[in-house]
Design a protein around this motif. Structure first.
Motif, short mmCIF file in Angstrom:
data_model
loop_
_atom_site.label_atom_id
_atom_site.label_comp_id
_atom_site.label_asym_id
_atom_site.label_seq_id
_atom_site.Cartn_x
_atom_site.Cartn_y
_atom_site.Cartn_z
N SER A 188 0.89 -1.26 0.04
CA SER A 188 -0.02 -0.11 0.00
C SER A 188 0.96 1.17 -0.08
N THR A 221 -4.82 -1.67 0.98
CA THR A 221 -5.57 -1.56 2.25
C THR A 221 -5.67 -0.08 2.59
N ASP A 255 -9.91 -2.09 -3.20
CA ASP A 255 -9.55 -2.15 -1.62
C ASP A 255 -9.75 -3.41 -1.13
N LEU A 257 -9.80 -4.71 2.07
CA LEU A 257 -10.46 -4.97 3.15
C LEU A 257 -12.07 -4.59 2.74
#
Length: 305
Positions: A188, A221, A255, A257
């Motif tokens: 990330s 993330t 994304d 998560l």
């Protein structure tokens, strides 16, 4: 002659780790083999190599005629050195669709299976030699699987991928969630990369209805780190397309998560692609695609121009 093992251009964790894994295996069989890269790896791959004590393989741009090679994690000529058909291709180990276009000097070993990760296939091909894997090779293999499956969130994940990852993690004494979080945090952090580098970092070329597309995916993330640079990314997209001989660049910020992708919309052509491909309504310079995480299974197969 030493056999060179390499994956695709713009190497991710699987295309960085799998050449190292297979070179180790060939060495165990008494063969001379070395891993190579076809570009600079992403930040997650850098983290994984350092975590498990490996120096990054040498980066090469092309191969000499007759050079013995094993190709892993791709079979697409567009993702390989320009002179690949002049090399002596010994084997292909992959988990992507068959592209065609590669030429070999004779019959070769080809293994392409519908699993999430090349390393999963390699473990099966190793047979009893897999029991001899040192900690570092096990760590690479686990990392490749967790990266390609997004810690089992990706729809490409198979029971074989998950079972092997869980077994490797137990052998290494690792908690999968904790270790995956470290990997994804490394992935990330894209602050050091230019917009053009981000658009090429994890991308694949494909042709749909005569249109050449560069399909780029950034898995993170912390999507806000990428989306905060949206104006600059949108400005860079047509420039990168022109430099790379593509009609359009498509960028999906995944994304991990929230299990969704945000697709950037730089122009009306890409807007049309988004609406036709994903049955979406686009009203601005981005569109959120719930549940979309896999380029291989959920993006490229459904693209319509």
């Amino acid at each position: 002659m030493t056999t060179l093992v390499f994956g695709h251009k713009a190497p991710d964790t699987d295309s960085t780790g799998s050449p190292l894994i297979w070179a180790w295996f060939l060495q165990q069989r008494g063969e001379q083999a070395e891993a190579r890269l076809l570009g600079q790896p992403n930040t997650e791959a850098l983290f994984v190599a350092e975590r498990w004590g490996f120096e990054l393989p040498q980066v090469i741009e092309d191969v000499e005629p007759g050079q013995k090679v094993v190709i892993v994690d791709t079979n697409n000529p567009a993702e390989l050195p320009g002179s690949i058909n002049d090399a002596d291709i010994l084997a292909i180990i992959d988990h992507h669709k068959l592209f065609g276009g590669l030429e070999t000097k004779g019959p070769i070993d080809i293994t392409i299976k519908p699993v999430a990760c090349t390393a999963t296939i390699m473990h099966e091909l190793m047979g009893h030699v897999a029991t001899e894997m040192p900690e570092g090779i096990k760590g690479l293999m686990l990392s490749c699987i967790l990266s390609d499956t997004l810690e089992f969130r990706s729809p490409t994940t198979t029971p074989a991928d998950q079972a092997l990852a869980e077994r490797l993690a137990a052998d290494l004494g690792l908690n999968i969630s904790d270790y995956a979080a470290e990997m994804f945090a490394a992935k990330s952090d894209v602050s050091a990369f230019s917009e053009a580098e981000l658009l090429r970092m994890d991308s694949k070329e494909t042709t749909i209805d005569g249109k050449k597309l560069r399909v780029s995916v950034l898995e993170t993330t912390s999507p806000e780190q990428v989306l905060s640079r949206k104006p600059a990314l949108i400005e860079a997209m047509p420039k990168v397309a022109a430099e790379d001989g593509a009609d359009e660049v498509l960028l999906f910020v995944v994304d991990i998560l929230r299990e969704e992708a945000t697709m950037l919309i730089p122009n009306d052509t890409v807007k049309g692609i988004a609406e036709k491909s994903f049955d979406a309504t686009v009203s601005g310079d981005q569109v959120v695609l719930p549940g979309v995480m896999s380029r291989k299974k959920q993006i490229i197969p459904v693209l319509k121009v």
